[in-house]
Design a protein around this motif. Structure first.
Motif, PDB file in Angstrom:
ATOM      1  N   GLU A  45      -7.894   2.813  43.182  1.00 43.86           N
ATOM      2  CA  GLU A  45      -7.182   1.598  42.765  1.00 43.86           C
ATOM      3  C   GLU A  45      -6.090   1.243  43.777  1.00 43.86           C
ATOM      4  O   GLU A  45      -5.939   0.080  44.157  1.00 43.86           O
ATOM      5  CB  GLU A  45      -6.594   1.773  41.364  1.00 43.86           C
ATOM      6  CG  GLU A  45      -6.063   0.490  40.764  1.00 43.86           C
ATOM      7  CD  GLU A  45      -7.112  -0.622  40.647  1.00 43.86           C
ATOM      8  OE1 GLU A  45      -6.738  -1.783  40.891  1.00 43.86           O
ATOM      9  OE2 GLU A  45      -8.280  -0.343  40.326  1.00 43.86           O
ATOM     10  N   ARG A  46      -5.327   2.242  44.223  1.00 46.76           N
ATOM     11  CA  ARG A  46      -4.324   1.981  45.282  1.00 46.76           C
ATOM     12  C   ARG A  46      -5.028   1.546  46.554  1.00 46.76           C
ATOM     13  O   ARG A  46      -4.555   0.672  47.277  1.00 46.76           O
ATOM     14  CB  ARG A  46      -3.474   3.230  45.545  1.00 46.76           C
ATOM     15  CG  ARG A  46      -2.367   3.462  44.566  1.00 46.76           C
ATOM     16  CD  ARG A  46      -1.374   4.517  45.053  1.00 46.76           C
ATOM     17  NE  ARG A  46      -1.995   5.720  45.564  1.00 46.76           N
ATOM     18  CZ  ARG A  46      -2.105   6.870  44.896  1.00 46.76           C
ATOM     19  NH1 ARG A  46      -1.619   6.973  43.667  1.00 46.76           N
ATOM     20  NH2 ARG A  46      -2.680   7.921  45.442  1.00 46.76           N
ATOM     21  N   GLY A  47      -6.162   2.166  46.854  1.00 48.21           N
ATOM     22  CA  GLY A  47      -6.931   1.791  48.037  1.00 48.21           C
ATOM     23  C   GLY A  47      -7.387   0.343  47.977  1.00 48.21           C
ATOM     24  O   GLY A  47      -7.363  -0.375  48.980  1.00 48.21           O
ATOM     25  N   LYS A  48      -7.788  -0.100  46.802  1.00 50.80           N
ATOM     26  CA  LYS A  48      -8.199  -1.490  46.613  1.00 50.80           C
ATOM     27  C   LYS A  48      -7.022  -2.432  46.881  1.00 50.80           C
ATOM     28  O   LYS A  48      -7.171  -3.463  47.536  1.00 50.80           O
ATOM     29  CB  LYS A  48      -8.727  -1.684  45.194  1.00 50.80           C
ATOM     30  CG  LYS A  48      -9.208  -3.081  44.893  1.00 50.80           C
ATOM     31  CD  LYS A  48      -9.751  -3.168  43.473  1.00 50.80           C
ATOM     32  CE  LYS A  48     -10.251  -4.567  43.166  1.00 50.80           C
ATOM     33  NZ  LYS A  48     -10.805  -4.634  41.803  1.00 50.80           N
ATOM     34  N   GLU A  49      -5.843  -2.063  46.390  1.00 54.66           N
ATOM     35  CA  GLU A  49      -4.639  -2.866  46.634  1.00 54.66           C
ATOM     36  C   GLU A  49      -4.335  -2.953  48.124  1.00 54.66           C
ATOM     37  O   GLU A  49      -3.991  -4.024  48.631  1.00 54.66           O
ATOM     38  CB  GLU A  49      -3.447  -2.277  45.886  1.00 54.66           C
ATOM     39  CG  GLU A  49      -3.529  -2.430  44.385  1.00 54.66           C
ATOM     40  CD  GLU A  49      -2.422  -1.685  43.651  1.00 54.66           C
ATOM     41  OE1 GLU A  49      -1.392  -1.353  44.275  1.00 54.66           O
ATOM     42  OE2 GLU A  49      -2.591  -1.432  42.449  1.00 54.66           O
ATOM     43  N   ILE A  50      -4.459  -1.830  48.821  1.00 58.87           N
ATOM     44  CA  ILE A  50      -4.221  -1.814  50.270  1.00 58.87           C
ATOM     45  C   ILE A  50      -5.231  -2.719  50.965  1.00 58.87           C
ATOM     46  O   ILE A  50      -4.874  -3.522  51.833  1.00 58.87           O
ATOM     47  CB  ILE A  50      -4.319  -0.369  50.819  1.00 58.87           C
ATOM     48  CG1 ILE A  50      -3.157   0.472  50.310  1.00 58.87           C
ATOM     49  CG2 ILE A  50      -4.381  -0.360  52.347  1.00 58.87           C
ATOM     50  CD1 ILE A  50      -3.334   1.966  50.522  1.00 58.87           C
ATOM     51  N   TYR A  51      -6.478  -2.605  50.583  1.00 60.20           N
ATOM     52  CA  TYR A  51      -7.570  -3.353  51.208  1.00 60.20           C
ATOM     53  C   TYR A  51      -7.379  -4.862  51.074  1.00 60.20           C
ATOM     54  O   TYR A  51      -7.614  -5.615  52.005  1.00 60.20           O
ATOM     55  CB  TYR A  51      -8.896  -2.920  50.577  1.00 60.20           C
ATOM     56  CG  TYR A  51     -10.113  -3.565  51.182  1.00 60.20           C
ATOM     57  CD1 TYR A  51     -10.713  -3.029  52.317  1.00 60.20           C
ATOM     58  CD2 TYR A  51     -10.666  -4.713  50.617  1.00 60.20           C
ATOM     59  CE1 TYR A  51     -11.832  -3.619  52.873  1.00 60.20           C
ATOM     60  CE2 TYR A  51     -11.791  -5.303  51.169  1.00 60.20           C
ATOM     61  CZ  TYR A  51     -12.366  -4.759  52.296  1.00 60.20           C
ATOM     62  OH  TYR A  51     -13.480  -5.349  52.846  1.00 60.20           O
ATOM     63  N   PHE A  52      -6.940  -5.306  49.902  1.00 61.14           N
ATOM     64  CA  PHE A  52      -6.830  -6.744  49.644  1.00 61.14           C
ATOM     65  C   PHE A  52      -5.439  -7.328  49.921  1.00 61.14           C
ATOM     66  O   PHE A  52      -5.289  -8.546  49.947  1.00 61.14           O
ATOM     67  CB  PHE A  52      -7.250  -7.065  48.210  1.00 61.14           C
ATOM     68  CG  PHE A  52      -8.741  -7.013  48.017  1.00 61.14           C
ATOM     69  CD1 PHE A  52      -9.555  -8.021  48.496  1.00 61.14           C
ATOM     70  CD2 PHE A  52      -9.331  -5.933  47.377  1.00 61.14           C
ATOM     71  CE1 PHE A  52     -10.940  -7.973  48.325  1.00 61.14           C
ATOM     72  CE2 PHE A  52     -10.712  -5.875  47.203  1.00 61.14           C
ATOM     73  CZ  PHE A  52     -11.513  -6.895  47.685  1.00 61.14           C
ATOM     74  N   SER A  53      -4.429  -6.485  50.118  1.00 61.89           N
ATOM     75  CA  SER A  53      -3.080  -7.025  50.326  1.00 61.89           C
ATOM     76  C   SER A  53      -2.988  -7.720  51.685  1.00 61.89           C
ATOM     77  O   SER A  53      -3.568  -7.280  52.672  1.00 61.89           O
ATOM     78  CB  SER A  53      -2.022  -5.921  50.207  1.00 61.89           C
ATOM     79  OG  SER A  53      -2.165  -4.975  51.241  1.00 61.89           O
ATOM     80  N   LYS A  54      -2.277  -8.832  51.711  1.00 66.04           N
ATOM     81  CA  LYS A  54      -2.157  -9.644  52.926  1.00 66.04           C
ATOM     82  C   LYS A  54      -0.823  -9.379  53.609  1.00 66.04           C
ATOM     83  O   LYS A  54       0.197  -9.203  52.947  1.00 66.04           O
ATOM     84  CB  LYS A  54      -2.288 -11.121  52.585  1.00 66.04           C
ATOM     85  CG  LYS A  54      -3.663 -11.473  52.074  1.00 66.04           C
ATOM     86  CD  LYS A  54      -3.794 -12.946  51.830  1.00 66.04           C
ATOM     87  CE  LYS A  54      -5.218 -13.232  51.354  1.00 66.04           C
ATOM     88  NZ  LYS A  54      -5.502 -14.637  51.320  1.00 66.04           N
ATOM     89  N   HIS A  55      -0.881  -9.383  54.932  1.00 61.37           N
ATOM     90  CA  HIS A  55       0.300  -9.125  55.753  1.00 61.37           C
ATOM     91  C   HIS A  55       0.219  -9.986  57.001  1.00 61.37           C
ATOM     92  O   HIS A  55      -0.869 -10.402  57.399  1.00 61.37           O
ATOM     93  CB  HIS A  55       0.350  -7.645  56.165  1.00 61.37           C
ATOM     94  CG  HIS A  55       0.307  -6.721  54.992  1.00 61.37           C
ATOM     95  ND1 HIS A  55       1.431  -6.318  54.337  1.00 61.37           N
ATOM     96  CD2 HIS A  55      -0.740  -6.170  54.327  1.00 61.37           C
ATOM     97  CE1 HIS A  55       1.086  -5.542  53.326  1.00 61.37           C
ATOM     98  NE2 HIS A  55      -0.228  -5.436  53.295  1.00 61.37           N
ATOM     99  N   ILE A  56       1.354 -10.207  57.619  1.00 58.37           N
ATOM    100  CA  ILE A  56       1.351 -10.869  58.919  1.00 58.37           C
ATOM    101  C   ILE A  56       0.961  -9.792  59.928  1.00 58.37           C
ATOM    102  O   ILE A  56       1.717  -8.861  60.181  1.00 58.37           O
ATOM    103  CB  ILE A  56       2.727 -11.485  59.263  1.00 58.37           C
ATOM    104  CG1 ILE A  56       3.136 -12.504  58.193  1.00 58.37           C
ATOM    105  CG2 ILE A  56       2.675 -12.128  60.648  1.00 58.37           C
ATOM    106  CD1 ILE A  56       2.175 -13.668  58.029  1.00 58.37           C
ATOM    107  N   GLY A  57      -0.235  -9.901  60.455  1.00 60.85           N
ATOM    108  CA  GLY A  57      -0.785  -8.892  61.351  1.00 60.85           C
ATOM    109  C   GLY A  57      -0.222  -8.975  62.758  1.00 60.85           C
ATOM    110  O   GLY A  57       0.644  -9.801  63.061  1.00 60.85           O
ATOM    111  N   LYS A  58      -0.757  -8.139  63.616  1.00 58.35           N
ATOM    112  CA  LYS A  58      -0.215  -8.030  64.969  1.00 58.35           C
ATOM    113  C   LYS A  58      -0.391  -9.310  65.787  1.00 58.35           C
ATOM    114  O   LYS A  58       0.314  -9.524  66.751  1.00 58.35           O
ATOM    115  CB  LYS A  58      -0.799  -6.823  65.696  1.00 58.35           C
ATOM    116  CG  LYS A  58      -2.216  -6.987  66.183  1.00 58.35           C
ATOM    117  CD  LYS A  58      -2.629  -5.785  67.004  1.00 58.35           C
ATOM    118  CE  LYS A  58      -3.958  -6.040  67.670  1.00 58.35           C
ATOM    119  NZ  LYS A  58      -4.381  -4.912  68.464  1.00 58.35           N
TER     120      LYS A  58
END
Length: 135
Positions: A45-58
């Motif tokens: 479940e935490r992995g799913k959150e990491i996978y779908f969470s959006k961030h300003i990438g490099k």
């Protein structure tokens, strides 16, 4: 004498294959426990959150893992910057996906840096791997 060669051949084969994914996950768990003594195990479940969470990438664009790998791990993806096709992440449709631990480590490191602009923690890596392997 013949038996000795068979044993040596089997040992060589074991070393040639290297670390298994389960061994790698166990090593990540040990490392996660050192980083956080209250670590209680990996969570899909935490992995799913990491996978779908959006961030300003490099590259300065808002992205998530799903930006390239899609929201359905059983479908092929495409790198949003290069257009390169990506085989599905799900081992259910791509059994070779997690067969090579060296490649998994390389892509985890690279993708965390692309999305999060840092290397993932041991817990984050384990969580995301558990999520991907469960799809």
């Amino acid at each position: 004498m013949k038996g000795r060669w068979i044993v040596l051949a089997l040992m060589a084969g074991t070393f040639a294959f290297g670390e298994t994914m389960d061994e790698y996950l166990q090593r990540l768990a040990t490392q996660a426990k050192k980083e956080n003594p209250s670590f209680g195990g990996f969570s899909a479940e935490r992995g799913k959150e990491i996978y779908f969470s959006k961030h300003i990438g490099k590259r300065g664009k808002e992205i998530s893992c799903a930006s390239c790998h899609t929201g359905n791990l059983r479908q092929p993806g495409e790198n949003i910057f290069t257009g390169k096709k990506i085989k599905p992440l799900s081992p259910a449709v791509n059994p070779k996906r997690f067969a090579n631990v060296k490649k998994v480590k390389k892509w985890l490191r690279r993708n965390f840096k692309d999305v999060y602009k840092r290397e993932g923690t041991a817990q984050e890596k384990g969580d995301v791997l558990l999520f991907m392997r469960s799809n």
